[in-house]
Enzyme design. Structure first.
Site, mmCIF file in Angstrom:
data_model
loop_
_atom_site.group_PDB
_atom_site.id
_atom_site.type_symbol
_atom_site.label_atom_id
_atom_site.label_comp_id
_atom_site.label_asym_id
_atom_site.label_seq_id
_atom_site.Cartn_x
_atom_site.Cartn_y
_atom_site.Cartn_z
ATOM 1 N N ASP A 62 1.030 -1.345 0.252
ATOM 2 C CA ASP A 62 0.025 -0.388 0.016
ATOM 3 C C ASP A 62 0.574 1.713 0.108
ATOM 4 O OD1 ASP A 62 -1.604 1.874 0.765
ATOM 5 O OD2 ASP A 62 -3.062 0.998 1.657
ATOM 6 N N ASN A 90 0.908 5.708 -11.190
ATOM 7 C CA ASN A 90 -0.302 6.009 -11.757
ATOM 8 C C ASN A 90 -1.371 5.665 -10.866
ATOM 9 O OD1 ASN A 90 -2.108 4.442 -14.012
ATOM 10 N ND2 ASN A 90 -1.748 2.307 -13.106
ATOM 11 N N TYR A 155 -10.884 14.827 -4.881
ATOM 12 C CA TYR A 155 -10.143 13.293 -6.071
ATOM 13 C C TYR A 155 -9.782 15.456 -6.338
ATOM 14 C CZ TYR A 155 -9.069 11.201 -10.342
ATOM 15 O OH TYR A 155 -8.437 10.628 -11.514
ATOM 16 N N ALA A 157 -9.018 18.088 -5.295
ATOM 17 C CA ALA A 157 -8.102 18.929 -4.408
ATOM 18 C C ALA A 157 -7.128 18.024 -4.838
ATOM 19 C CB ALA A 157 -8.233 18.599 -2.912
ATOM 20 N N LYS A 159 -5.497 16.247 -7.505
ATOM 21 C CA LYS A 159 -5.277 16.106 -8.703
ATOM 22 C C LYS A 159 -4.725 17.973 -9.566
ATOM 23 C CE LYS A 159 -5.186 12.059 -10.450
ATOM 24 N NZ LYS A 159 -4.490 11.182 -10.654
ATOM 25 N N ILE A 188 -11.679 8.008 -18.585
ATOM 26 C CA ILE A 188 -10.898 6.504 -19.101
ATOM 27 C C ILE A 188 -11.969 5.590 -18.700
ATOM 28 C CG2 ILE A 188 -8.989 5.185 -19.757
ATOM 29 C CD1 ILE A 188 -7.307 7.142 -17.944
HETATM 30 N N1 LIG Z 1 -10.631 5.935 -15.088
HETATM 31 C C1 LIG Z 1 -10.924 7.548 -15.374
HETATM 32 O O1 LIG Z 1 -11.240 8.007 -15.633
HETATM 33 C C2 LIG Z 1 -9.241 8.381 -15.357
HETATM 34 C C3 LIG Z 1 -9.035 9.712 -15.845
HETATM 35 C C4 LIG Z 1 -8.001 10.569 -15.542
HETATM 36 C C5 LIG Z 1 -7.676 10.063 -14.646
HETATM 37 N N2 LIG Z 1 -7.057 8.633 -14.139
HETATM 38 C C6 LIG Z 1 -6.210 8.152 -13.175
HETATM 39 O O2 LIG Z 1 -5.502 7.371 -13.642
HETATM 40 C C7 LIG Z 1 -4.930 6.458 -13.179
HETATM 41 C C8 LIG Z 1 -5.382 5.382 -13.025
HETATM 42 O O3 LIG Z 1 -6.507 4.672 -12.604
HETATM 43 P P1 LIG Z 1 -7.614 3.473 -13.117
HETATM 44 O O4 LIG Z 1 -8.394 4.539 -14.114
HETATM 45 O O5 LIG Z 1 -6.272 2.825 -13.784
HETATM 46 O O6 LIG Z 1 -8.246 3.343 -11.839
HETATM 47 P P2 LIG Z 1 -8.250 1.310 -11.212
HETATM 48 O O7 LIG Z 1 -8.310 0.920 -11.930
HETATM 49 O O8 LIG Z 1 -9.491 2.393 -10.120
HETATM 50 O O9 LIG Z 1 -7.267 1.204 -10.524
HETATM 51 C C9 LIG Z 1 -6.416 2.215 -9.268
HETATM 52 C C10 LIG Z 1 -5.077 1.669 -9.413
HETATM 53 O O10 LIG Z 1 -4.561 2.269 -8.463
HETATM 54 C C11 LIG Z 1 -3.633 1.747 -7.480
HETATM 55 N N3 LIG Z 1 -4.087 2.005 -5.789
HETATM 56 C C12 LIG Z 1 -5.641 2.661 -5.458
HETATM 57 N N4 LIG Z 1 -5.375 2.787 -4.010
HETATM 58 C C13 LIG Z 1 -3.917 1.971 -3.846
HETATM 59 C C14 LIG Z 1 -2.684 1.900 -2.720
HETATM 60 N N5 LIG Z 1 -3.312 2.923 -1.252
HETATM 61 N N6 LIG Z 1 -1.800 1.582 -2.687
HETATM 62 C C15 LIG Z 1 -1.019 0.874 -4.027
HETATM 63 N N7 LIG Z 1 -1.592 1.028 -4.649
HETATM 64 C C16 LIG Z 1 -3.250 1.613 -5.316
HETATM 65 C C17 LIG Z 1 -5.386 0.266 -7.235
HETATM 66 O O11 LIG Z 1 -4.263 -0.692 -6.621
HETATM 67 P P3 LIG Z 1 -5.627 -2.228 -6.170
HETATM 68 O O12 LIG Z 1 -5.914 -2.705 -7.897
HETATM 69 O O13 LIG Z 1 -5.278 -2.986 -5.542
HETATM 70 O O14 LIG Z 1 -6.696 -1.384 -5.212
HETATM 71 C C18 LIG Z 1 -5.126 0.172 -8.955
HETATM 72 O O15 LIG Z 1 -3.403 -0.515 -9.501
HETATM 73 C C19 LIG Z 1 -5.147 6.786 -11.545
HETATM 74 O O16 LIG Z 1 -4.364 8.206 -11.192
HETATM 75 C C20 LIG Z 1 -6.220 7.939 -11.319
HETATM 76 O O17 LIG Z 1 -6.554 9.596 -11.006
HETATM 77 C C21 LIG Z 1 -8.053 7.956 -14.253
#
Ligand SMILES: NC(=O)c1ccc[n+]([C@@H]2O[C@H](COP(=O)([O-])OP(=O)(O)OC[C@H]3O[C@@H](n4cnc5c(N)ncnc54)[C@H](OP(=O)(O)O)[C@@H]3O)[C@@H](O)[C@H]2O)c1
Length: 246
Positions: A62, A90, A155, A157, A159, A188
C-alpha cells in the site's frame, strides 16, 4: 503481450497501480516496447499473474504506508542498483461525493494515494536521478486537476495538487537531465468507475464516451520513448466522443 520492439532498449521502469485499468494497459505497452518493469499493486495474486506475463518484478503493498515505499526502494536498489530510469506515478484513488458528505478521513485517504505517495516516490528517487544526470518522472493527472466537477472535492484537490507539484518539478529540474511529464486524460473506461455505474447516471460520462486505456498508454509510451534531449512536459488527452459532461 508477446511481440517485442526495442524502442525503450531495456529501460528500467517502475510503475505504480499496475493492476488497475490504466496500469494494465501501461504494463502491456511498456513491455512490448522493450522495458524492464517493476510493478506495484495491492492485490498479490493479480499482481503476480500480471508480472509473470511480462517478466516483471512484482512489489505488493500500500503506497500510503511509508514503510512500503522504503521497501520498494530497497528491492529496486538490490535489483537495479539504484533509481529506475523512469518512475510512473499511476496508482490512484477516486471519490465521488458532495462536499458536505465527504468524510474527512476519506478526503485524507484520497490525498494520501494521489498526492502524498507520488511526492514520496519522487522524493525517494530524485537524489539518485540528479546525481546521474538522467531520469524521468511521469505523473498521471486528470482533467479533474484542471476543471472542477461536482462531487470531486477530494479527487480534484488531489489532482490539482499533483499538477502543482509537477509544475514545481518542471522548474526545479530544467537543465538537470531529469525529465517530468504530466499526463492529463479525461474519463477513461476502467474499473475506477465500477462503484458508480456511470451508464445509469446522467451526470457522469457514459462508458462509450470514455477514452480507451490503450490510447492513454500510447501517450505515456510516446513521452517516455523520446530521446534524452527532448522533454514532453504535458500531454492533455480528451475523448472526442464526449457530450461535454467530463
Ligand atoms: N479512469 C479514469 O476516468 C481516469 C481519468 C483520468 C485520470 N485517471 C487516473 O489514472 C490513474 C489510474 O486509474 P485507473 O482508472 O486505472 O483506476 P483503477 O482501475 O481503479 O486502478 C487504480 C490502481 O491504483 C491502485 N491503488 C489504489 N489505491 C492504492 C494504494 N493505497 N496503494 C497502492 N495502490 C493503490 C489500485 O490497486 P488495487 O487494485 O489494489 O486497488 C489500482 O492498481 C489514476 O491516477 C487515476 O486518477 C483515471
Amino acid at each position: 503481450m508477446s511481440e517485442t520492439t526495442e524502442e525503450l532498449s531495456r529501460r528500467k521502469i517502475l510503475l505504480t497501480g499496475a493492476t488497475g485499468g490504466l496500469g494494465r494497459a501501461l504494463t502491456g505497452r511498456l513491455a512490448r516496447g522493450g522495458a524492464q518493469l517493476a510493478l506495484t499493486g495491492r492485490g498479490d495474486r493479480a499482481l503476480a499473474a500480471l508480472a509473470d506475463e511480462v517478466g516483471a518484478e512484482a512489489i505488493v503493498g500500500d503506497l500510503t504506508d511509508r514503510a512500503f515505499i522504503e521497501q520498494v526502494a530497497a528491492r529496486l536498489g538490490e535489483r537495479w542498483g539504484g533509481a529506475p530510469d523512469v518512475l510512473v506515478n499511476n496508482a490512484g484513488a477516486f471519490e465521488l461525493a458532495p462536499f458536505v458528505e465527504t468524510e474527512p478521513d476519506r478526503f485524507a485517504g484520497v490525498l494520501a494515494v494521489n498526492l502524498q505517495a507520488p511526492f514520496e516516490m519522487a522524493r525517494t528517487w530524485l537524489p539518485d536521478m540528479l546525481a546521474r544526470g538522467s531520469g524521468h518522472i511521469v505523473n498521471i493527472g486528470s482533467v479533474a486537476g484542471r476543471r472542477a466537477f461536482p462531487g470531486n472535492a477530494a479527487y480534484s484537490a488531489s489532482k490539482y495538487g499533483l499538477r502543482g507539484l509537477h509544475e514545481v518539478l518542471v522548474e526545479e529540474l530544467r537543465g538537470t537531465g531529469v525529465r517530468v511529464t504530466w499526463i492529463e486524460p479525461s474519463a477513461i473506461d476502467t474499473p475506477l468507475w465500477n462503484r458508480f455505474d456511470p451508464d445509469r447516471r446522467p451526470d457522469l460520462p457514459a462508458r462509450s464516451e470514455m477514452l480507451d486505456p490503450e490510447a492513454v498508454a500510447e501517450a505515456v509510451f510516446f513521452a517516455i520513448a523520446q530521446p534524452q534531449d527532448v522533454s514532453i512536459e504535458e500531454i492533455v488527452i480528451r475523448s472526442n466522443a464526449v457530450s461535454g459532461r467530463r
